[in-house]
Design a protein around this motif. Structure first.
Motif, PDB file in Angstrom:
ATOM      1  N   VAL A  29      36.578  56.413  35.164  1.00 18.87           N
ATOM      2  CA  VAL A  29      35.458  56.349  36.103  1.00 18.87           C
ATOM      3  C   VAL A  29      36.486  56.226  37.532  1.00 18.87           C
ATOM      4  N   LEU A  30      36.127  56.897  38.309  1.00 16.10           N
ATOM      5  CA  LEU A  30      36.993  57.013  39.608  1.00 16.10           C
ATOM      6  C   LEU A  30      36.420  56.255  41.001  1.00 16.10           C
ATOM      7  N   CYS A  31      37.276  55.638  41.313  1.00 16.91           N
ATOM      8  CA  CYS A  31      37.057  54.871  42.665  1.00 16.91           C
ATOM      9  C   CYS A  31      36.531  55.694  43.736  1.00 16.91           C
ATOM     10  N   ASP A  32      35.600  55.444  44.710  1.00 14.94           N
ATOM     11  CA  ASP A  32      35.419  56.259  45.836  1.00 14.94           C
ATOM     12  C   ASP A  32      35.725  55.677  47.093  1.00 14.94           C
ATOM     13  N   GLY A  33      36.735  54.491  46.868  1.00 18.21           N
ATOM     14  CA  GLY A  33      37.360  53.921  48.133  1.00 18.21           C
ATOM     15  C   GLY A  33      38.702  54.353  48.141  1.00 18.21           C
ATOM     16  N   ALA A  34      39.671  53.920  49.269  1.00 20.77           N
ATOM     17  CA  ALA A  34      40.718  54.319  49.731  1.00 20.77           C
ATOM     18  C   ALA A  34      41.890  54.260  48.432  1.00 20.77           C
ATOM     19  N   CYS A  35      41.717  53.383  47.631  1.00 14.59           N
ATOM     20  CA  CYS A  35      42.662  53.411  46.593  1.00 14.59           C
ATOM     21  C   CYS A  35      42.810  54.497  45.631  1.00 14.59           C
ATOM     22  N   LEU A  36      41.923  55.421  45.497  1.00 14.68           N
ATOM     23  CA  LEU A  36      41.764  56.546  44.715  1.00 14.68           C
ATOM     24  C   LEU A  36      42.087  56.335  42.937  1.00 14.68           C
ATOM     25  N   GLY A  37      41.600  55.014  42.832  1.00 13.08           N
ATOM     26  CA  GLY A  37      42.077  54.453  41.552  1.00 13.08           C
ATOM     27  C   GLY A  37      41.086  55.186  40.548  1.00 13.08           C
ATOM     28  N   ALA A  38      41.654  54.946  39.056  1.00 14.39           N
ATOM     29  CA  ALA A  38      40.679  55.462  37.995  1.00 14.39           C
ATOM     30  C   ALA A  38      40.722  54.414  36.779  1.00 14.39           C
ATOM     31  N   TYR A  39      39.890  54.041  36.354  1.00 13.60           N
ATOM     32  CA  TYR A  39      39.547  52.801  35.359  1.00 13.60           C
ATOM     33  C   TYR A  39      38.789  53.249  34.180  1.00 13.60           C
TER      34      TYR A  39
ATOM     35  N   CYS B 139      38.146  48.465  30.819  1.00 16.23           N
ATOM     36  CA  CYS B 139      39.209  47.861  31.429  1.00 16.23           C
ATOM     37  C   CYS B 139      38.520  47.127  32.563  1.00 16.23           C
ATOM     38  N   LEU B 140      37.489  47.228  32.840  1.00 17.37           N
ATOM     39  CA  LEU B 140      36.633  46.395  33.966  1.00 17.37           C
ATOM     40  C   LEU B 140      35.776  45.346  33.140  1.00 17.37           C
ATOM     41  N   LEU B 141      35.539  44.467  34.217  1.00 16.58           N
ATOM     42  CA  LEU B 141      34.697  43.542  33.677  1.00 16.58           C
ATOM     43  C   LEU B 141      33.274  43.978  33.823  1.00 16.58           C
ATOM     44  N   THR B 142      32.174  43.695  32.759  1.00 17.65           N
ATOM     45  CA  THR B 142      30.982  44.163  32.875  1.00 17.65           C
ATOM     46  C   THR B 142      30.306  44.034  34.329  1.00 17.65           C
ATOM     47  N   GLU B 143      30.398  43.238  35.288  1.00 15.93           N
ATOM     48  CA  GLU B 143      29.692  43.119  36.423  1.00 15.93           C
ATOM     49  C   GLU B 143      30.542  44.001  37.390  1.00 15.93           C
TER      50      GLU B 143
ATOM     51  N   CYS C 185      44.323  55.374  33.962  1.00 15.38           N
ATOM     52  CA  CYS C 185      43.561  54.029  34.411  1.00 15.38           C
ATOM     53  C   CYS C 185      44.795  53.241  35.159  1.00 15.38           C
ATOM     54  N   SER C 186      44.219  52.554  36.126  1.00 13.91           N
ATOM     55  CA  SER C 186      44.818  51.752  37.135  1.00 13.91           C
ATOM     56  C   SER C 186      45.251  50.286  36.622  1.00 13.91           C
ATOM     57  N   VAL C 187      44.579  49.959  35.312  1.00 13.09           N
ATOM     58  CA  VAL C 187      44.887  48.957  34.525  1.00 13.09           C
ATOM     59  C   VAL C 187      45.712  48.867  33.401  1.00 13.09           C
ATOM     60  N   CYS C 188      45.553  49.827  32.485  1.00  9.72           N
ATOM     61  CA  CYS C 188      46.425  50.024  31.333  1.00  9.72           C
ATOM     62  C   CYS C 188      47.288  51.119  31.334  1.00  9.72           C
TER      63      CYS C 188
ATOM     64  N   CYS D 161      36.196  50.122  43.305  1.00 12.79           N
ATOM     65  CA  CYS D 161      36.767  49.311  42.254  1.00 12.79           C
ATOM     66  C   CYS D 161      36.780  47.759  42.869  1.00 12.79           C
ATOM     67  N   PRO D 162      37.048  46.881  42.128  1.00 13.86           N
ATOM     68  CA  PRO D 162      37.391  45.747  42.469  1.00 13.86           C
ATOM     69  C   PRO D 162      38.145  45.291  43.635  1.00 13.86           C
ATOM     70  N   GLY D 163      39.234  46.060  43.686  1.00 18.03           N
ATOM     71  CA  GLY D 163      40.102  45.744  44.816  1.00 18.03           C
ATOM     72  C   GLY D 163      39.831  46.287  46.135  1.00 18.03           C
ATOM     73  N   CYS D 164      38.901  47.589  46.109  1.00 14.10           N
ATOM     74  CA  CYS D 164      38.229  48.046  47.054  1.00 14.10           C
ATOM     75  C   CYS D 164      37.368  47.233  47.581  1.00 14.10           C
ATOM     76  N   VAL D 165      36.511  46.645  47.021  1.00 13.88           N
ATOM     77  CA  VAL D 165      35.348  45.928  47.544  1.00 13.88           C
ATOM     78  C   VAL D 165      35.893  44.473  47.818  1.00 13.88           C
ATOM     79  N   SER D 166      37.004  43.903  47.513  1.00 20.68           N
ATOM     80  CA  SER D 166      37.436  42.751  47.922  1.00 20.68           C
ATOM     81  C   SER D 166      38.327  42.877  49.113  1.00 20.68           C
ATOM     82  N   GLY D 167      38.889  44.387  49.509  1.00 20.05           N
ATOM     83  CA  GLY D 167      39.593  44.483  50.340  1.00 20.05           C
ATOM     84  C   GLY D 167      41.216  43.941  50.369  1.00 20.05           C
ATOM     85  N   ARG D 168      41.574  43.807  48.957  1.00 17.11           N
ATOM     86  CA  ARG D 168      42.875  43.239  48.538  1.00 17.11           C
ATOM     87  C   ARG D 168      43.324  44.230  47.692  1.00 17.11           C
ATOM     88  N   LEU D 169      44.426  44.869  47.753  1.00 16.85           N
ATOM     89  CA  LEU D 169      45.165  45.945  46.721  1.00 16.85           C
ATOM     90  C   LEU D 169      46.501  45.689  46.691  1.00 16.85           C
TER      91      LEU D 169
END
Length: 116
Positions: free
Chosen positions: A22-32, A36-40, A12-15, A53-61
Motif C-alpha cells: 500500500v502506497l503512502c499518499d504523503g511526502a515520504c512516498l513510502g510503501a508498506y 508491517c503496519l499496526l491494525t489501526e 516495504c519501508s519497514v521490512c 503512513c504513520p510517519g506522515c501522519v505524525s509529521g516525524r520521518l
C-alpha cells in the motif's frame, strides 16, 4: 489507496521486501505491507480516500543518513526534490557527507497535506 503488486522498483519501508504494498499518499512516498503496519494504521479496505503512513501522519520521518526520526520542516528534516525521491535528510547530515556536492532539498509544511 489500493493494493498494488510491484516487482523490484518499490519495497516495504519497514521490512524492505517487495510484494503487495500500500502506497503512502504523503511526502515520504513510502510503501508498506499491510502486515508491517499496526491494525489501526492500515487503510480501510476498498477505500478511495488518500492514505498516509504513520510517519506522515505524525509529521516525524527518518533521516536517511543518521536514521534519527525528526519533525519535517525548516531546521529539522528536509525532503529530497530529485525525481520524486521522497527521502528526508537533516541538512547537517548532508553537509557532513560531502561538503562539495550540490543538492536541492525543501522543507514541506509538516501536516498541511495530511487528512486525519
Amino acid at each position: 489507496s489500493k493494493l498494488k503488486k510491484f516487482h523490484n522498483n518499490i519495497w516495504c519501508s519497514v521490512c524492505l521486501d517487495a510484494g503487495d504494498l500500500v502506497l503512502c499518499d504523503g511526502a515520504c512516498l513510502g510503501a508498506y505491507h499491510l502486515d508491517c503496519l499496526l491494525t489501526e494504521q492500515r487503510p480501510q479496505p476498498n477505500s478511495t480516500e488518500k492514505w498516509y503512513c504513520p510517519g506522515c501522519v505524525s509529521g516525524r520521518l527518518t533521516c536517511q543518513v543518521c536514521n534519527q526520526r525528526d519533525e519535517v520542516g525548516p531546521g529539522a528534516l528536509y525532503n529530497c526534490r530529485l525525481g520524486g525521491c521522497g527521502l528526508h535528510y537533516h541538512l547537517s547530515c548532508l553537509q557532513s557527507l560531502a561538503p562539495r556536492i550540490r543538492f536541492k532539498v525543501e522543507a514541506p509544511a509538516a501536516r498541511d497535506n495530511v487528512r486525519r
